[in-house]
Write a protein that holds these residues in place. Structure first.
Motif, PDB file in Angstrom:
ATOM      1  N   LEU A 296       0.824  -1.211   0.000  1.00  0.00           N
ATOM      2  CA  LEU A 296       0.000   0.000   0.000  1.00  0.00           C
ATOM      3  C   LEU A 296       0.857   1.259   0.000  1.00  0.00           C
ATOM      4  N   PHE A 297       1.995   1.222   0.686  1.00  0.00           N
ATOM      5  CA  PHE A 297       2.823   2.416   0.834  1.00  0.00           C
ATOM      6  C   PHE A 297       3.925   2.494  -0.215  1.00  0.00           C
ATOM      7  N   ARG A 298       4.318   1.339  -0.768  1.00  0.00           N
ATOM      8  CA  ARG A 298       5.364   1.376  -1.798  1.00  0.00           C
ATOM      9  C   ARG A 298       4.846   1.993  -3.091  1.00  0.00           C
ATOM     10  N   SER A 299       3.533   2.062  -3.235  1.00  0.00           N
ATOM     11  CA  SER A 299       2.990   2.733  -4.420  1.00  0.00           C
ATOM     12  C   SER A 299       3.222   4.241  -4.368  1.00  0.00           C
ATOM     13  N   PHE A 300       3.441   4.779  -3.181  1.00  0.00           N
ATOM     14  CA  PHE A 300       3.718   6.212  -3.048  1.00  0.00           C
ATOM     15  C   PHE A 300       5.214   6.506  -3.043  1.00  0.00           C
ATOM     16  N   ASP A 301       6.008   5.580  -2.515  1.00  0.00           N
ATOM     17  CA  ASP A 301       7.460   5.769  -2.445  1.00  0.00           C
ATOM     18  C   ASP A 301       8.117   4.393  -2.474  1.00  0.00           C
ATOM     19  N   PRO A 302       8.858   4.053  -3.540  1.00  0.00           N
ATOM     20  CA  PRO A 302       9.485   2.717  -3.606  1.00  0.00           C
ATOM     21  C   PRO A 302      10.565   2.498  -2.548  1.00  0.00           C
ATOM     22  N   GLU A 303      11.148   3.566  -2.003  1.00  0.00           N
ATOM     23  CA  GLU A 303      12.239   3.436  -1.035  1.00  0.00           C
ATOM     24  C   GLU A 303      11.740   3.501   0.420  1.00  0.00           C
ATOM     25  N   VAL A 304      10.465   3.297   0.635  1.00  0.00           N
ATOM     26  CA  VAL A 304       9.907   3.383   1.980  1.00  0.00           C
ATOM     27  C   VAL A 304      10.443   2.245   2.853  1.00  0.00           C
ATOM     28  N   GLN A 305      10.637   2.522   4.151  1.00  0.00           N
ATOM     29  CA  GLN A 305      11.150   1.533   5.100  1.00  0.00           C
ATOM     30  C   GLN A 305      10.139   1.355   6.236  1.00  0.00           C
ATOM     31  N   PHE A 306      10.100   0.110   6.790  1.00  0.00           N
ATOM     32  CA  PHE A 306       9.106  -0.240   7.805  1.00  0.00           C
ATOM     33  C   PHE A 306       9.800  -0.751   9.077  1.00  0.00           C
ATOM     34  N   GLN A 307       9.250  -0.391  10.207  1.00  0.00           N
ATOM     35  CA  GLN A 307       9.673  -0.892  11.511  1.00  0.00           C
ATOM     36  C   GLN A 307       8.419  -1.328  12.259  1.00  0.00           C
ATOM     37  N   TYR A 308       8.380  -2.609  12.655  1.00  0.00           N
ATOM     38  CA  TYR A 308       7.191  -3.180  13.285  1.00  0.00           C
ATOM     39  C   TYR A 308       7.388  -3.238  14.810  1.00  0.00           C
ATOM     40  N   PHE A 309       6.381  -2.757  15.536  1.00  0.00           N
ATOM     41  CA  PHE A 309       6.360  -2.799  16.999  1.00  0.00           C
ATOM     42  C   PHE A 309       5.107  -3.573  17.408  1.00  0.00           C
ATOM     43  N   LYS A 310       5.285  -4.887  17.557  1.00  0.00           N
ATOM     44  CA  LYS A 310       4.153  -5.768  17.821  1.00  0.00           C
ATOM     45  C   LYS A 310       3.487  -5.480  19.163  1.00  0.00           C
ATOM     46  N   SER A 311       4.276  -5.197  20.187  1.00  0.00           N
ATOM     47  CA  SER A 311       3.713  -4.971  21.518  1.00  0.00           C
ATOM     48  C   SER A 311       2.810  -3.740  21.550  1.00  0.00           C
ATOM     49  N   PHE A 312       3.140  -2.735  20.739  1.00  0.00           N
ATOM     50  CA  PHE A 312       2.356  -1.505  20.717  1.00  0.00           C
ATOM     51  C   PHE A 312       1.333  -1.472  19.583  1.00  0.00           C
ATOM     52  N   ARG A 313       1.352  -2.506  18.726  1.00  0.00           N
ATOM     53  CA  ARG A 313       0.470  -2.565  17.556  1.00  0.00           C
ATOM     54  C   ARG A 313       0.660  -1.334  16.671  1.00  0.00           C
ATOM     55  N   ARG A 314       1.925  -0.999  16.477  1.00  0.00           N
ATOM     56  CA  ARG A 314       2.275   0.162  15.666  1.00  0.00           C
ATOM     57  C   ARG A 314       3.316  -0.242  14.632  1.00  0.00           C
ATOM     58  N   VAL A 315       3.288   0.484  13.494  1.00  0.00           N
ATOM     59  CA  VAL A 315       4.271   0.302  12.427  1.00  0.00           C
ATOM     60  C   VAL A 315       4.797   1.681  12.065  1.00  0.00           C
ATOM     61  N   ARG A 316       6.115   1.834  12.120  1.00  0.00           N
ATOM     62  CA  ARG A 316       6.747   3.102  11.738  1.00  0.00           C
ATOM     63  C   ARG A 316       7.134   3.011  10.277  1.00  0.00           C
ATOM     64  N   ILE A 317       6.670   3.986   9.508  1.00  0.00           N
ATOM     65  CA  ILE A 317       6.879   3.992   8.060  1.00  0.00           C
ATOM     66  C   ILE A 317       7.676   5.232   7.714  1.00  0.00           C
ATOM     67  N   SER A 318       8.923   5.037   7.230  1.00  0.00           N
ATOM     68  CA  SER A 318       9.816   6.148   6.907  1.00  0.00           C
ATOM     69  C   SER A 318       9.865   6.335   5.401  1.00  0.00           C
ATOM     70  N   PHE A 319       9.554   7.553   4.956  1.00  0.00           N
ATOM     71  CA  PHE A 319       9.567   7.905   3.533  1.00  0.00           C
ATOM     72  C   PHE A 319      10.814   8.706   3.222  1.00  0.00           C
ATOM     73  N   SER A 320      11.179   8.706   1.933  1.00  0.00           N
ATOM     74  CA  SER A 320      12.300   9.516   1.477  1.00  0.00           C
ATOM     75  C   SER A 320      11.851  10.886   0.993  1.00  0.00           C
ATOM     76  N   ASP A 321      10.540  11.060   0.848  1.00  0.00           N
ATOM     77  CA  ASP A 321       9.995  12.329   0.361  1.00  0.00           C
ATOM     78  C   ASP A 321       8.824  12.728   1.262  1.00  0.00           C
ATOM     79  N   ALA A 322       8.807  13.996   1.668  1.00  0.00           N
ATOM     80  CA  ALA A 322       7.733  14.465   2.540  1.00  0.00           C
ATOM     81  C   ALA A 322       6.396  14.514   1.818  1.00  0.00           C
ATOM     82  N   LEU A 323       6.407  14.837   0.516  1.00  0.00           N
ATOM     83  CA  LEU A 323       5.149  14.883  -0.239  1.00  0.00           C
ATOM     84  C   LEU A 323       4.531  13.500  -0.362  1.00  0.00           C
ATOM     85  N   ALA A 324       5.362  12.470  -0.528  1.00  0.00           N
ATOM     86  CA  ALA A 324       4.845  11.106  -0.608  1.00  0.00           C
ATOM     87  C   ALA A 324       4.240  10.684   0.726  1.00  0.00           C
TER      88      ALA A 324
END
Length: 201
Positions: free
Chosen positions: A35-63
């Motif tokens: 879902l997110f790679r369609s906006f930015d192919p270089e996006v990176q993900f960090q999964y936090f299972k205990s908090f039920r959160r996913v950190r998604i880092s983009f290379s572009d602020a507009l994306a």
């Protein structure tokens, strides 16, 4: 301590995911990341299972802004997904600084006096020489009025005690052998009152 400031990170999103399959199944993770790679192919993900959160880092602020606009509160595998911009916390200094010594002089004992502090001088005692002169001239049995009475205040009078031998001069040692000494007054102790305990029935 420096005040910490919080500001929005425009390149990073935090996804609140209630679907546990995103954290357990690789297929669900691949679908989620697609879902997110369609906006930015270089996006990176960090999964936090205990908090039920996913950190998604983009290379572009507009994306990141476009992904948040289109995917916020959308359905993912039957669960609502919410997206928020991450916040970066900045503390003024990388190390903890000691507090400013503005009020350290209140510590007992003080580490050091504050700037401009000086030792206060003791006040000079007030000596009333007129009063001392008048008292020195008094003889046994005489009195000296310090303050005259007014309609609202009483008078203050100094009385000089009478001499034990009847004169102001000190007796000679030779006279003490001839004259019998006066017996010392006996101290009579106060009798304890009778106490009759009453028993309440």
């Amino acid at each position: 301590m420096h005040i910490k400031t919080t500001k929005c990170n425009r390149f990073c999103l935090v996804a609140s995911v209630t679907n546990h399959e995103v954290f357990n199944r690789p297929e669900a993770q691949a679908s989620f990341e697609g879902l997110f790679r369609s906006f930015d192919p270089e996006v990176q993900f960090q999964y936090f299972k205990s908090f039920r959160r996913v950190r998604i880092s983009f290379s572009d602020a507009l994306a990141a802004a476009e992904a948040r606009l289109r995917l916020h509160k959308t359905d993912f595998n039957g669960k609502e997904m919410r997206l928020y911009f991450a916040q970066s916390v900045h503390i003024g200094s990388p190390r903890l600084e000691p507090p400013k010594p503005d009020k350290q002089f209140l510590i007992s004992p003080p580490a050091s006096p504050p700037v401009g502090w000086e030792q206060s001088q003791d006040a000079t005692p007030v000596i009333n020489y007129d009063l001392l002169c008048a008292i020195s001239k008094l003889g046994p049995g005489e009195k000296y009025e310090l303050h005259t009475a007014t309609p609202t205040t009483p008078s203050v009078v100094v009385h000089v005690c009478d001499d034990e031998h009847g004169d102001s001069s000190a007796p000679d040692d030779s006279d003490q052998d001839d004259k019998p000494r006066q017996p010392r007054p006996k101290i009579i102790q106060t009798r304890r009152p009778d106490f009759a305990p009453e028993v309440e029935q």
